[in-house]
Scaffold this active site. Structure first.
Site, PDB file in Angstrom:
ATOM      1  N   HIS A  15       0.848  -1.198   0.000  1.00  0.00           N
ATOM      2  CA  HIS A  15       0.000   0.000   0.000  1.00  0.00           C
ATOM      3  C   HIS A  15       0.889   1.256   0.000  1.00  0.00           C
ATOM      4  O   HIS A  15       0.690   2.180  -0.791  1.00  0.00           O
ATOM      5  CB  HIS A  15      -0.905  -0.057   1.235  1.00  0.00           C
ATOM      6  CG  HIS A  15      -1.778   1.138   1.464  1.00  0.00           C
ATOM      7  ND1 HIS A  15      -3.149   1.058   1.513  1.00  0.00           N
ATOM      8  CD2 HIS A  15      -1.475   2.442   1.691  1.00  0.00           C
ATOM      9  CE1 HIS A  15      -3.650   2.272   1.738  1.00  0.00           C
ATOM     10  NE2 HIS A  15      -2.655   3.127   1.864  1.00  0.00           N
ATOM     11  N   GLU A  16       1.904   1.256   0.865  1.00  0.00           N
ATOM     12  CA  GLU A  16       2.825   2.406   0.951  1.00  0.00           C
ATOM     13  C   GLU A  16       3.609   2.575  -0.344  1.00  0.00           C
ATOM     14  O   GLU A  16       3.881   3.697  -0.771  1.00  0.00           O
ATOM     15  CB  GLU A  16       3.800   2.235   2.120  1.00  0.00           C
ATOM     16  CG  GLU A  16       3.168   2.056   3.476  1.00  0.00           C
ATOM     17  CD  GLU A  16       2.472   3.304   3.981  1.00  0.00           C
ATOM     18  OE1 GLU A  16       2.439   4.314   3.272  1.00  0.00           O
ATOM     19  OE2 GLU A  16       1.942   3.249   5.100  1.00  0.00           O
ATOM     20  N   HIS A  31       1.547   4.556  -2.807  1.00  0.00           N
ATOM     21  CA  HIS A  31       1.686   6.005  -2.616  1.00  0.00           C
ATOM     22  C   HIS A  31       3.068   6.480  -3.090  1.00  0.00           C
ATOM     23  O   HIS A  31       3.198   7.474  -3.800  1.00  0.00           O
ATOM     24  CB  HIS A  31       1.594   6.370  -1.128  1.00  0.00           C
ATOM     25  CG  HIS A  31       0.244   6.199  -0.509  1.00  0.00           C
ATOM     26  ND1 HIS A  31      -0.912   6.708  -1.059  1.00  0.00           N
ATOM     27  CD2 HIS A  31      -0.139   5.600   0.657  1.00  0.00           C
ATOM     28  CE1 HIS A  31      -1.929   6.421  -0.266  1.00  0.00           C
ATOM     29  NE2 HIS A  31      -1.497   5.748   0.782  1.00  0.00           N
ATOM     30  N   ASP A  54      -5.982   8.557   4.190  1.00  0.00           N
ATOM     31  CA  ASP A  54      -6.108   8.753   2.741  1.00  0.00           C
ATOM     32  C   ASP A  54      -7.399   9.486   2.357  1.00  0.00           C
ATOM     33  O   ASP A  54      -7.388  10.399   1.529  1.00  0.00           O
ATOM     34  CB  ASP A  54      -6.054   7.396   2.026  1.00  0.00           C
ATOM     35  CG  ASP A  54      -4.665   6.777   2.138  1.00  0.00           C
ATOM     36  OD1 ASP A  54      -3.705   7.520   2.398  1.00  0.00           O
ATOM     37  OD2 ASP A  54      -4.550   5.547   1.973  1.00  0.00           O
TER      38      ASP A  54
HETATM   39 ZN    ZN Z   1      -2.631   5.159   2.284  1.00  0.00          ZN
END
Ligand code: ZN
Length: 257
Positions: A59-60, A63, A162
Site C-alpha cells: 500500500h505504501e 503512494h 487517505d
Molecule cells: Zn494510504
C-alpha cells in the site's frame, strides 16, 4: 518516538524500517498462536501478521512510487503496530497529483483483493466470516477480506488518512491550499473524536480509541506544517508529509477462534 526503529532494506532508494514496538505485536501474535495450538498455530498466527504487513508495505509503495513519478522524494516507510507510514520530502501541492498519489494506496489493496478473489474466490458467509482458518484456502480468503477492509478503512475522510487527503485535494481545487487543509483537518478532528468515542463506549475497543487520538494529533501536526510554510515561508525541504496507514480496527483474526 518514531526514532526507535530498525532499518531493514531499501527499495528504489526508499528505506524500509520497522518500529521497535512492532516486535511486541509479533511476540503477542506468536504467544496467542502458541496458546491456541502449539507450534503450528504459532506459525499460522505469525505468518498472517507478516502477510498483513506485507500488504501494508505494498500500500505504501503505491503512494510512494506514484509520488516519485511526480518527482517527490520518499525518505522511508515505517511499520508500526498501528499500521504504516510513508514519509515524503514534500507535500504534493497540486490537487490532481495529491489525488492520484493518495488513491494509489487503497488501489493496491483492492488490486490484491481482486487477485486473491480470482485465485480462491469468495468464501461462504462473506463478509465478516470468522471461520476462514478451518479451510486450506482460508488464509488467502482472510487476506482478501483484510485487504478490502484496509482499503475502505483508509478511505474514511479523517485527515490525514487517505480519505481525508482526498477531501483536502477536492477542496484545494476551489479554495487556497491552507484553507483547504484547515477545513479538512477540522472535519477530520471532529470525525476522529466521534470515532474515538464510539470506539470507547460502543465498540469497547480502547486500542481503536488510541488510534483515532493518534490520527487527531497527526492531522493537527500536518495542518501546522502547512501553515508554517504558507505564513512563514519555510523552505520546501523543511516540509514533511506523512502518509499514515492505520490498520482497520478489528480484533486480529487469529484471536477470533
Ligand atoms: Zn494510504
Amino acid at each position: 518516538m518514531l526514532g526507535w526503529s530498525i532499518n531493514l532494506f531499501r527499495v528504489r532508494g526508499i528505506q524500509l524500517s520497522v518500529h521497535a514496538s512492532f516486535f511486541l505485536l509479533l511476540a503477542w501474535f506468536a504467544k496467542d498462536g502458541w496458546d491456541s495450538g502449539g507450534v503450528s498455530d504459532m506459525a499460522i498466527s505469525v505468518g498472517l501478521l507478516l502477510a498483513f504487513f506485507t500488504c501494508v508495505v505494498l500500500h505504501e509503495f503505491g503512494h510512494s512510487f506514484t509520488a516519485m513519478h511526480f518527482g517527490i522524494g520518499v525518505r522511508r516507510i515505517l511499520l508500526m503496530p498501528i499500521g504504516g507510514m510513508a514519509e515524503f520530502q514534500s507535500i504534493p501541492r497540486e490537487p490532481s497529483r495529491e489525488l492520484l498519489i493518495t488513491l494509489a494506496g487503497p488501489a493496491v489493496n483492492f488490486a490484491i483483493a481482486a487477485l486473491l478473489w480470482a485465485i480462491v474466490g469468495l468464501p461462504d458467509g462473506f463478509p465478516f466470516h470468522s471461520e476462514f482458518l478451518d479451510r486450506p484456502s482460508g488464509y488467502t480468503q482472510m487476506l482478501l477480506q483484510w485487504n478490502l477492509m484496509m482499503g475502505f478503512f483508509n478511505l474514511l475522510p479523517i485527515f490525514p488518512m487517505d480519505g481525508g487527503r482526498i477531501f483536502r485535494a477536492l477542496l484545494a481545487w476551489r479554495m487556497p491550499y491552507l484553507r483547504a487543509t484547515l477545513w479538512a483537518a477540522n472535519a477530520g478532528k471532529v470525525l476522529a473524536v466521534i470515532a474515538g468515542l464510539l470506539a470507547l463506549f460502543v465498540w469497547n475497543s480502547p486500542l481503536t480509541a488510541v488510534l483515532f487520538a493518534f490520527i487527531f494529533l497527526a492531522g493537527e501536526t500536518e495542518y501546522r506544517v502547512v501553515r508554517r510554510h504558507e505564513v512563514d515561508e519555510v523552505r520546501w525541504r523543511e516540509m514533511l508529509a506523512r502518509y499514515y496507514e492505520p490498520l482497520p480496527p478489528k480484533e486480529p483474526p487469529i484471536l477470533s477462534h
